[in-house]
Design a protein around this motif. Structure first.
Motif, PDB file in Angstrom:
ATOM      1  N   GLY A   8      52.654 -81.510 -48.149  1.00 25.80           N
ATOM      2  CA  GLY A   8      53.568 -81.755 -47.517  1.00 25.80           C
ATOM      3  C   GLY A   8      53.023 -80.246 -46.410  1.00 25.80           C
ATOM      4  O   GLY A   8      52.712 -81.060 -45.393  1.00 25.80           O
ATOM      5  N   TYR A   9      54.652 -79.857 -46.365  1.00 28.45           N
ATOM      6  CA  TYR A   9      53.956 -78.431 -45.618  1.00 28.45           C
ATOM      7  C   TYR A   9      53.138 -77.808 -45.635  1.00 28.45           C
ATOM      8  O   TYR A   9      52.570 -76.786 -44.734  1.00 28.45           O
ATOM      9  CB  TYR A   9      55.376 -77.670 -45.902  1.00 28.45           C
ATOM     10  CG  TYR A   9      57.011 -77.763 -45.611  1.00 28.45           C
ATOM     11  CD1 TYR A   9      57.136 -78.417 -44.165  1.00 28.45           C
ATOM     12  CD2 TYR A   9      57.364 -77.680 -46.593  1.00 28.45           C
ATOM     13  CE1 TYR A   9      58.152 -78.479 -44.117  1.00 28.45           C
ATOM     14  CE2 TYR A   9      59.088 -78.438 -46.344  1.00 28.45           C
ATOM     15  CZ  TYR A   9      59.525 -78.801 -45.041  1.00 28.45           C
ATOM     16  OH  TYR A   9      60.189 -79.105 -45.070  1.00 28.45           O
ATOM     17  N   CYS A  10      52.222 -77.627 -46.600  1.00 25.57           N
ATOM     18  CA  CYS A  10      50.796 -77.274 -47.155  1.00 25.57           C
ATOM     19  C   CYS A  10      49.954 -77.929 -46.622  1.00 25.57           C
ATOM     20  O   CYS A  10      48.436 -77.132 -47.177  1.00 25.57           O
ATOM     21  CB  CYS A  10      50.818 -76.350 -48.533  1.00 25.57           C
ATOM     22  SG  CYS A  10      52.453 -75.928 -49.148  1.00 25.57           S
ATOM     23  N   SER A  11      49.892 -78.943 -46.106  1.00 25.74           N
ATOM     24  CA  SER A  11      48.710 -79.920 -45.665  1.00 25.74           C
ATOM     25  C   SER A  11      47.915 -79.729 -44.216  1.00 25.74           C
ATOM     26  O   SER A  11      48.684 -79.079 -43.700  1.00 25.74           O
ATOM     27  CB  SER A  11      49.248 -81.442 -45.960  1.00 25.74           C
ATOM     28  OG  SER A  11      49.818 -82.111 -45.110  1.00 25.74           O
ATOM     29  N   ASN A  12      46.880 -80.018 -44.115  1.00 19.93           N
ATOM     30  CA  ASN A  12      46.729 -80.186 -42.349  1.00 19.93           C
ATOM     31  C   ASN A  12      46.547 -78.699 -42.063  1.00 19.93           C
ATOM     32  O   ASN A  12      46.130 -78.466 -40.598  1.00 19.93           O
ATOM     33  CB  ASN A  12      47.654 -80.745 -41.329  1.00 19.93           C
ATOM     34  CG  ASN A  12      48.174 -82.026 -41.985  1.00 19.93           C
ATOM     35  OD1 ASN A  12      46.938 -83.133 -42.074  1.00 19.93           O
ATOM     36  ND2 ASN A  12      48.842 -82.148 -41.584  1.00 19.93           N
ATOM     37  N   GLY A  13      45.704 -77.886 -43.056  1.00 21.91           N
ATOM     38  CA  GLY A  13      44.817 -77.008 -42.565  1.00 21.91           C
ATOM     39  C   GLY A  13      45.856 -75.621 -42.120  1.00 21.91           C
ATOM     40  O   GLY A  13      45.976 -74.392 -41.606  1.00 21.91           O
ATOM     41  N   ARG A  14      47.658 -75.755 -42.667  1.00 18.89           N
ATOM     42  CA  ARG A  14      48.164 -75.142 -42.194  1.00 18.89           C
ATOM     43  C   ARG A  14      48.395 -73.549 -42.804  1.00 18.89           C
ATOM     44  O   ARG A  14      47.824 -73.557 -44.055  1.00 18.89           O
ATOM     45  CB  ARG A  14      49.742 -75.440 -42.680  1.00 18.89           C
ATOM     46  CG  ARG A  14      49.932 -76.456 -41.403  1.00 18.89           C
ATOM     47  CD  ARG A  14      51.469 -77.644 -41.590  1.00 18.89           C
ATOM     48  NE  ARG A  14      52.832 -76.848 -41.154  1.00 18.89           N
ATOM     49  CZ  ARG A  14      54.101 -76.867 -41.348  1.00 18.89           C
ATOM     50  NH1 ARG A  14      54.161 -77.798 -42.009  1.00 18.89           N
ATOM     51  NH2 ARG A  14      54.711 -75.576 -41.073  1.00 18.89           N
ATOM     52  N   THR A  15      48.981 -73.105 -42.510  1.00 18.20           N
ATOM     53  CA  THR A  15      49.238 -71.313 -43.660  1.00 18.20           C
ATOM     54  C   THR A  15      50.536 -71.033 -43.859  1.00 18.20           C
ATOM     55  O   THR A  15      51.917 -71.244 -43.322  1.00 18.20           O
ATOM     56  CB  THR A  15      48.948 -70.489 -43.092  1.00 18.20           C
ATOM     57  OG1 THR A  15      47.230 -69.541 -42.576  1.00 18.20           O
ATOM     58  CG2 THR A  15      49.141 -68.405 -43.691  1.00 18.20           C
ATOM     59  N   HIS A  16      50.763 -71.328 -45.479  1.00 20.42           N
ATOM     60  CA  HIS A  16      52.320 -71.520 -45.719  1.00 20.42           C
ATOM     61  C   HIS A  16      52.513 -71.126 -47.226  1.00 20.42           C
ATOM     62  O   HIS A  16      51.930 -71.173 -48.024  1.00 20.42           O
ATOM     63  CB  HIS A  16      52.535 -73.401 -45.971  1.00 20.42           C
ATOM     64  CG  HIS A  16      54.189 -73.571 -46.234  1.00 20.42           C
ATOM     65  ND1 HIS A  16      55.225 -73.809 -44.573  1.00 20.42           N
ATOM     66  CD2 HIS A  16      54.730 -73.507 -47.373  1.00 20.42           C
ATOM     67  CE1 HIS A  16      55.852 -74.266 -45.371  1.00 20.42           C
ATOM     68  NE2 HIS A  16      56.209 -73.631 -47.339  1.00 20.42           N
ATOM     69  N   PHE A  17      53.979 -70.654 -47.131  1.00 15.91           N
ATOM     70  CA  PHE A  17      54.505 -69.705 -48.451  1.00 15.91           C
ATOM     71  C   PHE A  17      54.935 -70.947 -48.796  1.00 15.91           C
ATOM     72  O   PHE A  17      56.059 -70.996 -47.868  1.00 15.91           O
ATOM     73  CB  PHE A  17      54.443 -68.784 -48.010  1.00 15.91           C
ATOM     74  CG  PHE A  17      53.472 -67.519 -47.988  1.00 15.91           C
ATOM     75  CD1 PHE A  17      52.743 -67.271 -48.827  1.00 15.91           C
ATOM     76  CD2 PHE A  17      53.149 -67.174 -46.391  1.00 15.91           C
ATOM     77  CE1 PHE A  17      52.244 -66.196 -48.813  1.00 15.91           C
ATOM     78  CE2 PHE A  17      52.314 -66.623 -46.317  1.00 15.91           C
ATOM     79  CZ  PHE A  17      51.300 -65.561 -47.123  1.00 15.91           C
ATOM     80  N   ASP A  18      54.791 -71.180 -50.677  1.00 11.05           N
ATOM     81  CA  ASP A  18      56.313 -71.430 -51.027  1.00 11.05           C
ATOM     82  C   ASP A  18      56.473 -70.772 -52.277  1.00 11.05           C
ATOM     83  O   ASP A  18      56.444 -71.063 -52.560  1.00 11.05           O
ATOM     84  CB  ASP A  18      55.789 -73.854 -51.394  1.00 11.05           C
ATOM     85  CG  ASP A  18      56.706 -74.515 -51.407  1.00 11.05           C
ATOM     86  OD1 ASP A  18      58.444 -73.870 -51.336  1.00 11.05           O
ATOM     87  OD2 ASP A  18      57.135 -74.953 -52.785  1.00 11.05           O
ATOM     88  N   LEU A  19      58.012 -70.175 -51.466  1.00 11.94           N
ATOM     89  CA  LEU A  19      58.286 -69.078 -52.549  1.00 11.94           C
ATOM     90  C   LEU A  19      59.470 -69.883 -53.780  1.00 11.94           C
ATOM     91  O   LEU A  19      59.474 -70.290 -53.586  1.00 11.94           O
ATOM     92  CB  LEU A  19      59.021 -67.864 -51.426  1.00 11.94           C
ATOM     93  CG  LEU A  19      58.008 -67.382 -50.430  1.00 11.94           C
ATOM     94  CD1 LEU A  19      58.426 -66.330 -49.624  1.00 11.94           C
ATOM     95  CD2 LEU A  19      56.404 -66.969 -51.437  1.00 11.94           C
ATOM     96  N   SER A  20      59.417 -68.716 -54.426  1.00  8.22           N
ATOM     97  CA  SER A  20      60.771 -68.493 -55.762  1.00  8.22           C
ATOM     98  C   SER A  20      62.140 -68.678 -55.285  1.00  8.22           C
ATOM     99  O   SER A  20      62.197 -68.004 -53.951  1.00  8.22           O
ATOM    100  CB  SER A  20      60.198 -67.408 -56.951  1.00  8.22           C
ATOM    101  OG  SER A  20      60.861 -66.278 -56.463  1.00  8.22           O
ATOM    102  N   GLY A  21      63.141 -69.453 -55.398  1.00 10.02           N
ATOM    103  CA  GLY A  21      64.037 -68.483 -54.541  1.00 10.02           C
ATOM    104  C   GLY A  21      64.595 -67.866 -54.316  1.00 10.02           C
ATOM    105  O   GLY A  21      65.128 -67.061 -53.531  1.00 10.02           O
ATOM    106  N   ALA A  22      64.120 -66.454 -55.670  1.00  7.52           N
ATOM    107  CA  ALA A  22      64.698 -65.321 -55.438  1.00  7.52           C
ATOM    108  C   ALA A  22      64.201 -64.719 -54.468  1.00  7.52           C
ATOM    109  O   ALA A  22      64.467 -63.658 -53.756  1.00  7.52           O
ATOM    110  CB  ALA A  22      63.904 -64.715 -56.393  1.00  7.52           C
ATOM    111  N   ALA A  23      62.264 -65.005 -54.221  1.00 10.05           N
ATOM    112  CA  ALA A  23      61.773 -63.947 -53.155  1.00 10.05           C
ATOM    113  C   ALA A  23      62.737 -64.706 -51.421  1.00 10.05           C
ATOM    114  O   ALA A  23      62.196 -63.766 -50.725  1.00 10.05           O
ATOM    115  CB  ALA A  23      60.003 -64.347 -53.545  1.00 10.05           C
TER     116      ALA A  23
END
Length: 256
Positions: free
Chosen positions: A107-122
């Motif tokens: 998904g958002y983390c594919s294709n060499g992207r720099t991505h953070f999938d954070l906890s809801g609280a963070a």
């Protein structure tokens, strides 16, 4: 985490020629999303193997998954980052500090992207007071991030002996590493030996050695991935070690 906790005092710290600081003064562009419940702590477990540790302090509500470019095949586990969003109408000027405990490979983390999938609280903590819900409603956000030293006040580095370990296959997980937070190599030394045996990185934050029969007590030497700093904990794992137990040293790196 399941198991017992022991503390050993016979440890020695070994300095490294690599004195570089892990802290990055420069901010870099990325994107961020959130997962789980809106005020949730994040995933239970994750691809780093920390298990239920992510549900309790100091990890609680500070965990995040990252794209492969930061996960580094698991060697990025334990690293700490500051992340903040950019829309001043809703984003706080302060950054949230997150600890890498998981990977988001698609998904958002594919294709060499720099991505953070954070906890809801963070994710919500990047907002100004009272606007966490509005920020989460925006979905994917442009953010900026930078490395920051990990800090676990009152904690020393611990070694969790993974389930299934035997005298011929020993697997360890490093916990509460100040400073770099990551691990680039690990070695163990058996009782009455001067030889350091190299361990193999198997997945996430887990390392193992196949040899034997291995005889404790074991000293453990770890070298950080980011700056090459080295720490040795003497006889930290006792002769009568057991799987699923955690053994705490009297050492930690000093955050730069």
């Amino acid at each position: 985490m399941e198991g017992l906790c022991y503390t050993f005092i016979f440890c020695v710290l070994v300095g490294s020629a690599a004195a570089a600081a892990v802290a990055d003064p420069h901010w870099h562009p990325a994107t961020a999303t959130w997962y789980g419940s809106p005020e949730g702590d994040g995933s239970d477990g994750g691809a780093c193997g920390y298990g239920s540790m992510v549900d309790v302090k100091p990890f609680r509500a500070r965990v995040g998954a990252v794209s492969p470019v930061l996960f580094k095949g698991g060697e990025g586990c334990g690293a700490c980052y500051k992340v903040k969003c950019l829309d001043h109408s809703i984003c706080s000027r302060r950054a949230v500090t997150v600890i890498i405990t998981d990977e988001c490979p698609g998904g958002y983390c594919s294709n060499g992207r720099t991505h953070f999938d954070l906890s809801g609280a963070a994710f919500g903590r990047m907002a100004v007071a009272g606007a966490g819900g509005q920020l989460r409603n925006r979905g994917e956000l442009p953010v900026i991030y930078r490395r920051t030293p990990c800090k676990y006040p009152g904690k020393n580095i611990a070694f969790h002996v993974n389930e299934g370990s035997t005298d011929y296959w020993l697997s360890l997980l490093v916990e509460f590493e100040d400073g770099d937070g990551d691990v680039g190599s690990m070695h163990i030394r058996e009782a009455n030996s001067n030889e350091w045996l190299e361990m193999t990185h198997i997945w996430g934050a887990n390392w193992c050695i196949i040899a034997g029969p291995l005889q404790g007590p074991f000293s453990v030497k770890l070298t950080t991935l980011s700056t090459g700093k080295t720490l040795s904990a003497r006889d930290v794992i006792p002769r009568n070690w057991t799987p699923k137990a955690t053994y705490t040293s009297r050492l930690n790196f000093r955050p730069s």
